[in-house]
Motif scaffolding. Sequence first.
Motif, mmCIF file in Angstrom:
data_model
loop_
_atom_site.group_PDB
_atom_site.id
_atom_site.type_symbol
_atom_site.label_atom_id
_atom_site.label_comp_id
_atom_site.label_asym_id
_atom_site.label_seq_id
_atom_site.Cartn_x
_atom_site.Cartn_y
_atom_site.Cartn_z
ATOM 1 N N TYR A 1 0.740 -1.426 -0.089
ATOM 2 C CA TYR A 1 -0.093 -0.028 -0.041
ATOM 3 C C TYR A 1 0.824 1.127 -0.080
ATOM 4 C CZ TYR A 1 1.029 -0.042 5.067
ATOM 5 O OH TYR A 1 1.741 -0.013 6.208
ATOM 6 N N LYS A 2 2.104 1.198 0.232
ATOM 7 C CA LYS A 2 3.138 2.348 0.072
ATOM 8 C C LYS A 2 4.391 2.050 -0.861
ATOM 9 C CE LYS A 2 5.194 1.568 4.542
ATOM 10 N NZ LYS A 2 5.405 2.172 5.946
ATOM 11 N N GLU A 3 5.015 3.097 -1.169
ATOM 12 C CA GLU A 3 6.023 2.690 -1.947
ATOM 13 C C GLU A 3 7.121 1.780 -1.499
ATOM 14 O OE1 GLU A 3 8.247 3.338 -5.322
ATOM 15 O OE2 GLU A 3 6.243 4.036 -4.932
ATOM 16 N N ALA A 4 7.623 1.966 -0.349
ATOM 17 C CA ALA A 4 8.373 1.056 0.408
ATOM 18 C C ALA A 4 7.976 -0.245 0.085
ATOM 19 C CB ALA A 4 8.765 1.420 1.880
ATOM 20 N N LEU A 5 6.890 -0.538 0.414
ATOM 21 C CA LEU A 5 6.215 -2.220 0.122
ATOM 22 C C LEU A 5 6.320 -2.369 -1.077
ATOM 23 C CD1 LEU A 5 3.536 -2.095 3.083
ATOM 24 C CD2 LEU A 5 5.664 -2.922 3.116
ATOM 25 N N ILE A 6 5.898 -1.585 -2.118
ATOM 26 C CA ILE A 6 5.871 -1.770 -3.622
ATOM 27 C C ILE A 6 7.673 -2.257 -4.075
ATOM 28 C CG2 ILE A 6 5.914 -0.693 -5.994
ATOM 29 C CD1 ILE A 6 3.749 0.999 -4.735
ATOM 30 N N LYS A 7 8.500 -1.411 -3.487
ATOM 31 C CA LYS A 7 9.978 -2.192 -3.567
ATOM 32 C C LYS A 7 10.015 -3.388 -3.113
ATOM 33 C CE LYS A 7 11.582 2.805 -4.134
ATOM 34 N NZ LYS A 7 12.608 3.639 -3.776
ATOM 35 N N TYR B 1 -7.023 2.718 17.996
ATOM 36 C CA TYR B 1 -5.790 2.416 17.143
ATOM 37 C C TYR B 1 -5.844 1.484 16.010
ATOM 38 C CZ TYR B 1 -0.939 0.966 16.302
ATOM 39 O OH TYR B 1 0.282 0.575 15.587
ATOM 40 N N ASN B 2 -6.475 0.256 16.346
ATOM 41 C CA ASN B 2 -6.781 -0.747 15.236
ATOM 42 C C ASN B 2 -7.492 -0.094 14.109
ATOM 43 O OD1 ASN B 2 -5.108 -2.631 16.736
ATOM 44 N ND2 ASN B 2 -6.836 -3.593 17.991
ATOM 45 N N LEU B 3 -8.490 0.345 14.320
ATOM 46 C CA LEU B 3 -9.304 0.917 13.363
ATOM 47 C C LEU B 3 -8.730 2.207 12.410
ATOM 48 C CD1 LEU B 3 -13.057 1.366 15.331
ATOM 49 C CD2 LEU B 3 -12.548 0.096 13.128
ATOM 50 N N THR B 4 -7.939 2.860 13.324
ATOM 51 C CA THR B 4 -7.154 4.038 12.603
ATOM 52 C C THR B 4 -6.310 3.527 11.776
ATOM 53 O OG1 THR B 4 -7.626 5.449 14.410
ATOM 54 C CG2 THR B 4 -5.608 5.954 13.084
ATOM 55 N N MET B 5 -5.389 2.366 12.100
ATOM 56 C CA MET B 5 -4.312 1.768 11.412
ATOM 57 C C MET B 5 -5.085 1.318 10.076
ATOM 58 S SD MET B 5 -1.320 1.337 11.224
ATOM 59 C CE MET B 5 -1.000 2.146 12.869
ATOM 60 N N LEU B 6 -6.112 0.657 10.130
ATOM 61 C CA LEU B 6 -6.723 0.145 8.778
ATOM 62 C C LEU B 6 -7.175 1.465 8.036
ATOM 63 C CD1 LEU B 6 -8.180 -2.193 7.230
ATOM 64 C CD2 LEU B 6 -10.248 -1.742 8.507
ATOM 65 N N THR B 7 -7.638 2.388 8.745
ATOM 66 C CA THR B 7 -8.072 3.879 7.662
ATOM 67 C C THR B 7 -6.644 4.167 7.175
ATOM 68 O OG1 THR B 7 -9.867 4.235 9.077
ATOM 69 C CG2 THR B 7 -9.261 5.849 7.770
ATOM 70 N N LYS B 8 -5.736 4.246 7.838
ATOM 71 C CA LYS B 8 -4.265 4.754 7.593
ATOM 72 C C LYS B 8 -3.781 4.216 6.291
ATOM 73 C CE LYS B 8 0.044 6.515 9.251
ATOM 74 N NZ LYS B 8 1.052 6.592 10.162
ATOM 75 N N CYS B 9 -3.706 2.683 6.527
ATOM 76 C CA CYS B 9 -2.977 2.044 5.131
ATOM 77 C C CYS B 9 -3.802 1.873 4.107
ATOM 78 C CB CYS B 9 -2.844 0.551 6.055
ATOM 79 S SG CYS B 9 -1.461 0.968 7.447
ATOM 80 N N LEU B 10 -5.157 1.439 4.644
ATOM 81 C CA LEU B 10 -6.070 0.910 3.322
ATOM 82 C C LEU B 10 -7.311 2.000 3.457
ATOM 83 C CD1 LEU B 10 -5.824 -2.746 3.750
ATOM 84 C CD2 LEU B 10 -4.513 -1.514 2.028
ATOM 85 N N ILE C 1 -12.943 -8.471 -3.224
ATOM 86 C CA ILE C 1 -13.408 -7.123 -2.912
ATOM 87 C C ILE C 1 -12.246 -6.511 -3.727
ATOM 88 C CG2 ILE C 1 -14.218 -7.683 -0.501
ATOM 89 C CD1 ILE C 1 -11.642 -6.677 0.615
ATOM 90 N N ASP C 2 -12.646 -5.264 -4.038
ATOM 91 C CA ASP C 2 -11.866 -4.132 -4.735
ATOM 92 C C ASP C 2 -10.833 -3.696 -3.840
ATOM 93 O OD1 ASP C 2 -13.711 -4.438 -7.128
ATOM 94 O OD2 ASP C 2 -14.804 -2.703 -6.401
ATOM 95 N N LEU C 3 -9.592 -3.882 -4.373
ATOM 96 C CA LEU C 3 -8.076 -3.421 -3.637
ATOM 97 C C LEU C 3 -7.368 -2.730 -4.646
ATOM 98 C CD1 LEU C 3 -7.175 -6.530 -1.802
ATOM 99 C CD2 LEU C 3 -8.172 -4.438 -1.024
ATOM 100 N N PRO C 4 -6.904 -1.558 -4.432
ATOM 101 C CA PRO C 4 -6.285 -0.729 -5.545
ATOM 102 C C PRO C 4 -4.634 -1.162 -5.436
ATOM 103 C CG PRO C 4 -6.618 0.734 -3.333
ATOM 104 C CD PRO C 4 -7.250 -0.641 -3.153
ATOM 105 N N TYR C 5 -4.583 -1.872 -4.692
ATOM 106 C CA TYR C 5 -3.073 -2.231 -4.747
ATOM 107 C C TYR C 5 -2.906 -3.728 -4.981
ATOM 108 C CZ TYR C 5 -3.405 1.612 -1.505
ATOM 109 O OH TYR C 5 -3.827 2.969 -1.082
ATOM 110 N N GLY C 6 -1.510 -4.031 -5.577
ATOM 111 C CA GLY C 6 -0.989 -5.475 -5.579
ATOM 112 C C GLY C 6 -0.541 -5.702 -4.017
ATOM 113 N N GLY C 7 0.093 -6.961 -4.062
ATOM 114 C CA GLY C 7 1.020 -7.357 -2.800
ATOM 115 C C GLY C 7 1.442 -8.666 -3.034
ATOM 116 N N LEU C 8 2.105 -9.256 -1.854
ATOM 117 C CA LEU C 8 2.520 -10.607 -1.937
ATOM 118 C C LEU C 8 1.538 -11.477 -1.422
ATOM 119 C CD1 LEU C 8 5.934 -9.593 -0.665
ATOM 120 C CD2 LEU C 8 5.552 -10.493 -2.789
#
Length: 682
Positions: free
Chosen positions: A362-368, A550-559, A398-405
Amino acid sequence: MKKLDKTNNSNKLSYQKDGTPYCQRFDDIYFESESGYQQSDFVFIQKNKIGLRLQIAKQTFTVAETGFGTGLNFLLTLQAYQKAQQVSSFQLAPLHFISVEKYPLTKEQLVQSLSILPQLQSLALTFINSYPDCPVEEFGQEFKTTFFNGQVRLTLIFDDAAQGFSSLNCSKEGLVDAWYLDGFTPAKNPDMWSKDLFSQIGRLSKDQATLTTFTVAGFVKRQLRDIGFRLEKLLAKGKKKEMLSAVMQSNPITNKGYYLRPLITKPQHVSIIGGGIASACAAYALTKQGVKVTLYCKDTSLAQGGSSNAIGALYPLLHQQEDDISSFYQQAFWRAKALYTEIAEQGFSFAHQWCGLLEVSYKEALIKRQQAFESLNTWPNELIHGVNAKQASELANIDLPYGGLFMPNAGWMSPQDLVKQIFNAAKSTTRLKIMTDTHITKIQQVANPSSNENGTSWSLTSNQGEFNASVLVICGGADAIEIEQLKSLPLTATRGQVTSMKSNKKINKLSTIICHKGYLTPENNGIHCIGATFQKNDTNITTNKADDDYNLTMLTKCLPELSSTIDWQEQDISSSKARLRCMSQDHLPLVGAVPDIKEHVATYSHLAKDKNWKYSQAAPCIDNLYVLLGLGARGLCSAPLAADILTAELCNTPYPVDSQMLFNLSPNRFIIRDIIKRKVPQ
């Protein structure tokens, strides 16, 4: 040296009606005509895993055999090499087969003996054509030949076994990868099974060398244990119903004695403190080995600590390149999945789903990071591979705007249900007794009770009275940190809170676990779990609103897109749970005997001056006190393999990991490192 009697009369053969070659000298057959091929293939090829090991060998793979006989085992090994090469896309590493034979057969005897094995005729003909034509008495001391354009070498030494092997040069790393002990039985040929032979086997064996044999004689087992093999008696095929399988894992010829774990007589009974996933896996593994277990759990029911979460994810911790941590967790993951599948297939059902897990970039560092995983290609696709946003959305449903591992074999389960069902599986052996509401507050060593073969035992003080334990295993998670005998181990408690969220139509179709900085699970019983917090040095397990936020905020912040779609609010929180994780200094579990710290400092003090100083002394440990601790946030993944290691240690069976990984998990690794770094008083 006395000249060997290699005349034909010294090893005169006769043949039974079915063509079985019969040795009159030792009053025994060389192999069964009907099942000899299958029996030898099972014991020597399959149980040494020759085919697989040839495919992955990076350098010359060496097999050594006692008693060449008709050459059956050599031909089976040659066949295994041929098959391995046929399925490999690259040239296999060379194979060197070394065998000793005091009474060699003539070419004519070999032709007749092998003629009843149609499965090996092509290879047998190639071998026989290269075999000496001269009379046996003119063979000399050894015979060498090659096969498959030099890729396979055969060295056949015509000598007494111990004497023949003593002529082989050997580096400090050893020479032999696999042993076939296949001479005539000790009862028929006692001269071959000498102490000198076992000394040579110990000298020549590499670390992790395997050994198989048809004989299960007591003195053979004792000799193998004395030179460092760990043994397992298995069922065999054919008329010989039993066999031994062994691995060189405790070789006393070592320069790193602190790698050697203490030897123990297999106990009839083991006591375990704990009630979670570590205790369950240990109890199951031990009871399957015939050991009776008493479990002491402080709570009114099982799985009330870190194993009490509603939903837990099972997946390995992997780095871009293989290292100690990744190597352990990928092996642990496969073992965990195999065990939990085994439990379910036995009818002990628990909520779970092998739905895969997606680490979202979900962010540049993770894409790299994802790009690095894909380019390095360290791990097989069935363990982890990259996906784009479209593929990620399809996998997650579900719809996701990111790829991943994506880890296709990962999954989720109800840890509490799982733990209780593993205990039920252990109880089905009738060897497990569980005592709940029993809080062990103190343990004290008791010297030399007459009932304990292994020396000292333990007195356990609890709210239910005093108990005795001949062998004690502590699996109590963060609670164990307060036990006096364990305070020298670098363990810490880390608080974590998980939040359970009510499902809705925007998220109830989620079909894989999603990891960001936290995680989000698919629905089970109308809820999803999100989390989790990490708070060091906080032992308060009362839940609080701040951690849910915190748990809800982390979900909002990352995704943010996904969070906005789900639109969870405070009123959607179903429940929360805070528990303590038992964490180690290096994020790997502690499995094995508790070290005697003072004796370590006294015994290995010169490591402070020279970390390569040679020590043969085995690690000094506290008698009959063992731990399975430090599983952190990954107990579902690491507990089964850790329990297998513990059980192997207590039952003297082969460890499921190599010596380096064993030391990486050993409770004494920290004091050894501290001595080397001069962090302890000298």
